[in-house]
Design a protein around this motif. Structure first.
Motif, short mmCIF file in Angstrom:
data_model
loop_
_atom_site.label_atom_id
_atom_site.label_comp_id
_atom_site.label_asym_id
_atom_site.label_seq_id
_atom_site.Cartn_x
_atom_site.Cartn_y
_atom_site.Cartn_z
N PHE A 188 29.37 29.82 -3.66
CA PHE A 188 29.91 30.61 -2.57
C PHE A 188 29.62 29.92 -1.25
O PHE A 188 28.73 29.10 -1.12
CB PHE A 188 29.29 32.00 -2.57
CG PHE A 188 27.96 32.06 -1.84
CD1 PHE A 188 26.82 31.51 -2.39
CD2 PHE A 188 27.87 32.65 -0.59
CE1 PHE A 188 25.61 31.56 -1.74
CE2 PHE A 188 26.65 32.71 0.07
CZ PHE A 188 25.53 32.16 -0.49
N TYR A 199 27.04 35.11 -16.65
CA TYR A 199 27.37 34.08 -15.69
C TYR A 199 26.15 33.23 -15.39
O TYR A 199 25.02 33.59 -15.74
CB TYR A 199 27.95 34.68 -14.40
CG TYR A 199 26.98 35.54 -13.62
CD1 TYR A 199 26.81 36.88 -13.93
CD2 TYR A 199 26.27 35.01 -12.54
CE1 TYR A 199 25.93 37.67 -13.21
CE2 TYR A 199 25.39 35.80 -11.81
CZ TYR A 199 25.22 37.13 -12.15
OH TYR A 199 24.35 37.92 -11.43
N SER A 203 33.47 27.72 -10.97
CA SER A 203 33.85 27.71 -9.55
C SER A 203 32.80 26.96 -8.75
O SER A 203 31.69 26.71 -9.22
CB SER A 203 34.00 29.13 -9.01
OG SER A 203 32.75 29.71 -8.73
N TYR A 204 33.19 26.64 -7.51
CA TYR A 204 32.23 26.11 -6.56
C TYR A 204 31.26 27.22 -6.17
O TYR A 204 31.56 28.40 -6.31
CB TYR A 204 32.94 25.60 -5.32
CG TYR A 204 33.71 24.33 -5.55
CD1 TYR A 204 35.09 24.32 -5.49
CD2 TYR A 204 33.05 23.13 -5.82
CE1 TYR A 204 35.81 23.15 -5.71
CE2 TYR A 204 33.76 21.96 -6.03
CZ TYR A 204 35.14 21.98 -5.98
OH TYR A 204 35.83 20.83 -6.19
N TYR A 240 38.39 30.94 -9.40
CA TYR A 240 37.87 30.32 -10.60
C TYR A 240 38.93 29.43 -11.25
O TYR A 240 40.13 29.69 -11.16
CB TYR A 240 37.51 31.37 -11.66
CG TYR A 240 36.44 32.36 -11.28
CD1 TYR A 240 36.21 33.45 -12.10
CD2 TYR A 240 35.66 32.24 -10.14
CE1 TYR A 240 35.24 34.39 -11.80
CE2 TYR A 240 34.69 33.18 -9.82
CZ TYR A 240 34.49 34.25 -10.66
OH TYR A 240 33.53 35.19 -10.37
N TYR A 271 28.87 27.00 -10.64
CA TYR A 271 28.96 28.36 -11.18
C TYR A 271 29.86 28.39 -12.41
O TYR A 271 30.95 27.79 -12.41
CB TYR A 271 29.55 29.31 -10.13
CG TYR A 271 28.64 29.63 -8.97
CD1 TYR A 271 28.92 30.70 -8.14
CD2 TYR A 271 27.51 28.88 -8.68
CE1 TYR A 271 28.11 31.03 -7.06
CE2 TYR A 271 26.69 29.18 -7.62
CZ TYR A 271 26.99 30.26 -6.81
OH TYR A 271 26.18 30.58 -5.75
N VAL A 286 24.62 30.44 -12.22
CA VAL A 286 24.81 29.82 -10.91
C VAL A 286 24.27 28.40 -10.88
O VAL A 286 24.30 27.75 -9.82
CB VAL A 286 24.19 30.67 -9.78
CG1 VAL A 286 24.86 32.03 -9.72
CG2 VAL A 286 22.68 30.80 -9.96
N TYR A 319 35.31 31.92 -3.89
CA TYR A 319 36.16 30.86 -4.40
C TYR A 319 36.86 31.32 -5.66
O TYR A 319 36.29 32.01 -6.49
CB TYR A 319 35.33 29.61 -4.72
CG TYR A 319 34.97 28.81 -3.50
CD1 TYR A 319 33.70 28.85 -2.98
CD2 TYR A 319 35.91 28.02 -2.87
CE1 TYR A 319 33.36 28.12 -1.87
CE2 TYR A 319 35.59 27.27 -1.75
CZ TYR A 319 34.31 27.34 -1.25
OH TYR A 319 33.99 26.62 -0.15
N TYR A 363 31.17 31.14 -15.84
CA TYR A 363 31.30 32.55 -16.22
C TYR A 363 31.92 32.65 -17.62
O TYR A 363 32.72 31.81 -18.02
CB TYR A 363 32.23 33.29 -15.25
CG TYR A 363 31.93 33.06 -13.79
CD1 TYR A 363 32.45 31.94 -13.14
CD2 TYR A 363 31.14 33.94 -13.06
CE1 TYR A 363 32.18 31.72 -11.79
CE2 TYR A 363 30.88 33.72 -11.72
CZ TYR A 363 31.40 32.61 -11.10
OH TYR A 363 31.14 32.39 -9.76
N LYS A 397 23.13 38.53 -16.74
CA LYS A 397 24.07 39.40 -17.44
C LYS A 397 25.18 39.86 -16.52
O LYS A 397 24.99 40.07 -15.33
CB LYS A 397 23.32 40.63 -17.98
CG LYS A 397 22.29 40.30 -19.03
CD LYS A 397 21.54 41.54 -19.45
CE LYS A 397 20.47 41.20 -20.50
NZ LYS A 397 19.71 42.40 -20.91
#
Lengths: 112, 116
Positions: B97, B48, B94-95, B105, B31, B50, B103, B33, B57
């Motif tokens: 979810f 962002y 981040s990892y 960031y 992930y 995934v 989690y 952002y 958005k």
């Protein structure tokens, strides 16, 4: 969108004093996180909270996940000059995007 | 480990110019952002991702574009710079979810952009 109300906006304290700040929301979160941002740097994670009522410490920092899941608190004991910075709370609901909602920050200034 | 690396650190753009803010991470985080930080306004999510090939958005996407061709890189593109885009931009990763928990960031050190 969702908003987190963080207070106070700023604090000017003497070295050695204890500090308290909090974050409130109209929505429920499953995770509360506290970050610190030093001048010119990105936020760094201080403490993560995952259960309502949870109290977690990291050195002189203690944070609590509110029972209602709509608030969180951060305390700093015996402040020192390097505590200066902006402290952000963030709430997360989990889910497939892991998106966090950030508070507006508390600016902390510590007078030696 | 370098963590999340952002370049450049500072940039001045003229109105109407374009630029790409670079972001790369070496933690194998799925992930990523992009946030902007305006004084007294906290962090606002721009876009962002995934995973590679998947973007979406955030809260304030207008005037920006992103792409995610690899796990490591997540560049942010400004096509026609406007004074309202003067801000500090942060990339984070981040990892994925897991269940109901979120989690934390890892953030880069930011890009300070001024549009004149």
């Amino acid at each position: 969108g969702q908003q987190l109300n963080q207070s106070p906006q700023s604090m000017f304290i003497q070295e050695g004093e204890d500090v308290s700040m909090n974050c409130t929301s109209s929505s429920i979160f499953n995770t509360w996180l506290w970050y610190k941002q030093d001048p010119g740097e990105g936020p760094v994670l201080l403490i993560a909270l995952y259960k309502a009522g949870e109290l977690t410490s990291n050195g002189r920092l203690t944070a609590q996940f509110g029972i209602t899941r709509k608030d969180s608190f951060l305390n700093i004991s015996a402040s020192i000059p390097s505590d200066v910075g902006i402290y952000f709370c963030a709430g997360g609901v989990g889910g497939a995007t892991n998106k966090l909602i950030f508070g507006t920050g508390t600016l902390l200034a510590v007078q030696p | 480990n370098a963590g999340v690396t952002q370049t450049p650190k500072f940039r001045i753009l003229k109105i109407g110019q374009s630029m790409t803010l670079q972001c790369t991470q070496d933690m194998n985080h799925n992930y990523m952002y992009w946030y902007r930080q305006d004084p007294g306004m906290g962090l606002k999510l721009i876009y962002y991702s995934v995973g590679a090939g998947i973007t979406d958005k955030g809260e304030v996407p207008n005037g920006y574009n992103v792409s995610r061709s690899t796990t490591e890189d997540f560049p942010l593109r400004l096509e026609l710079a406007a004074p309202s885009q003067t801000s500090v931009y942060f990339c984070a990763s981040s990892y994925p979810f897991q269940g109901q928990a979120s989690y934390g960031y890892t953030f880069g050190s930011g890009t300070r952009l001024t549009v004149v």
